[in-house]
Design a protein around this motif. Structure first.
Motif, PDB file in Angstrom:
ATOM      1  N   UNK A   1       9.427  33.713 -13.868  1.00  0.00           N
ATOM      2  CA  UNK A   1      10.526  33.450 -12.932  1.00  0.00           C
ATOM      3  C   UNK A   1      10.174  33.979 -11.543  1.00  0.00           C
ATOM      4  N   UNK A   2       9.523  35.125 -11.486  1.00  0.00           N
ATOM      5  CA  UNK A   2       9.140  35.718 -10.203  1.00  0.00           C
ATOM      6  C   UNK A   2       8.156  34.802  -9.469  1.00  0.00           C
ATOM      7  N   UNK A   3       7.161  34.292 -10.184  1.00  0.00           N
ATOM      8  CA  UNK A   3       6.177  33.391  -9.586  1.00  0.00           C
ATOM      9  C   UNK A   3       6.853  32.129  -9.028  1.00  0.00           C
TER      10      UNK A   3
ATOM     11  N   UNK B   1      10.688  29.168  -3.275  1.00  0.00           N
ATOM     12  CA  UNK B   1      11.926  29.536  -2.597  1.00  0.00           C
ATOM     13  C   UNK B   1      12.072  28.862  -1.234  1.00  0.00           C
ATOM     14  N   UNK B   2      11.026  28.917  -0.440  1.00  0.00           N
ATOM     15  CA  UNK B   2      11.095  28.342   0.906  1.00  0.00           C
ATOM     16  C   UNK B   2      11.255  26.813   0.850  1.00  0.00           C
TER      17      UNK B   2
ATOM     18  N   UNK C   1      16.302  29.989 -13.775  1.00  0.00           N
ATOM     19  CA  UNK C   1      15.865  31.075 -14.653  1.00  0.00           C
ATOM     20  C   UNK C   1      16.535  30.957 -16.024  1.00  0.00           C
ATOM     21  N   UNK C   2      17.823  30.617 -16.022  1.00  0.00           N
ATOM     22  CA  UNK C   2      18.545  30.453 -17.291  1.00  0.00           C
ATOM     23  C   UNK C   2      17.978  29.309 -18.115  1.00  0.00           C
TER      24      UNK C   2
ATOM     25  N   UNK D   1       8.241  16.973 -15.829  1.00  0.00           N
ATOM     26  CA  UNK D   1       8.192  16.672 -14.398  1.00  0.00           C
ATOM     27  C   UNK D   1       7.546  17.857 -13.697  1.00  0.00           C
ATOM     28  N   UNK D   2       7.178  17.647 -12.477  1.00  0.00           N
ATOM     29  CA  UNK D   2       6.642  18.701 -11.632  1.00  0.00           C
ATOM     30  C   UNK D   2       7.717  19.780 -11.478  1.00  0.00           C
ATOM     31  N   UNK D   3       7.333  21.041 -11.450  1.00  0.00           N
ATOM     32  CA  UNK D   3       8.320  22.124 -11.372  1.00  0.00           C
ATOM     33  C   UNK D   3       9.122  22.058 -10.073  1.00  0.00           C
ATOM     34  N   UNK D   4       8.474  21.622  -8.996  1.00  0.00           N
ATOM     35  CA  UNK D   4       9.167  21.505  -7.704  1.00  0.00           C
ATOM     36  C   UNK D   4      10.237  20.412  -7.790  1.00  0.00           C
ATOM     37  N   UNK D   5       9.924  19.316  -8.434  1.00  0.00           N
ATOM     38  CA  UNK D   5      10.895  18.238  -8.638  1.00  0.00           C
ATOM     39  C   UNK D   5      12.069  18.745  -9.455  1.00  0.00           C
TER      40      UNK D   5
END
Length: 166
Positions: free
Chosen positions: A4-6, A12-13, A41-42, A51-55
């Protein structure tokens, strides 16, 4: 799998910039970033990587924005609605003009190439250029150019019809 931290530090930005593009309000966007990452996180254990994590994060962010809009609209009392209604003819005319413009835009988009229409509709629905690029297998720059050129055509069409003067 990612921690989650990564995920927070890496994206975040991007999520903040995306939310500012939707809300046009940096303070609200900060709040929605927090809500987005709490939800992410949940549900991280359920992320299957389809899918891509950013998506995935943008999708959560968009849903948090929609939740905010629904909550905002649900809190309007009957008195508030009556006040809006009674504000006068000018607002009713403005509402009519906005509906007319929306109908003109839909008609215009229906006359465009299917990909162009779908890209613009995705932008209207709040999808990022990143998500559009992935869906249509094009670069983010191409998605931006298609959206920009279509907006320009829409503005010209509305001006010709006397529906835009800002």
């Amino acid at each position: 799998m990612f921690s989650a931290k990564f995920i927070y530090e890496k994206y975040r930005q991007d999520v903040f910039v995306y939310l500012v593009s939707l809300t046009h309000n940096p303070t609200l966007s900060e709040d929605l970033v927090s809500e987005t990452f709490l939800a992410a996180i949940k549900s991280l254990p359920n992320f299957k990587g389809n899918s891509d994590i950013k998506t995935w994060l943008f999708s959560i962010a968009r849903n948090k924005w929609y939740e905010h809009l629904r909550k905002k609209n649900d809190t309007i009392s009957f008195d508030g609605l009556a006040e809006i209604y009674l504000q006068g003819r000018e607002d009713i005319e403005k509402s009519f003009i906005n509906k007319t413009i929306a109908n003109e835009i839909i008609t215009f988009l229906n006359e465009q190439e299917k990909r162009t229409k779908n890209i613009v509709l995705m932008r209207i629905e709040g999808y990022s250029f990143y998500e559009i690029a992935i869906k249509y297998n094009i670069s983010e720059s191409s998605a931006r150019v298609i959206d920009f050129r279509t907006k320009k055509k829409i503005r010209r069409m509305l001006e010709r019809k006397g529906l835009r003067n800002d």
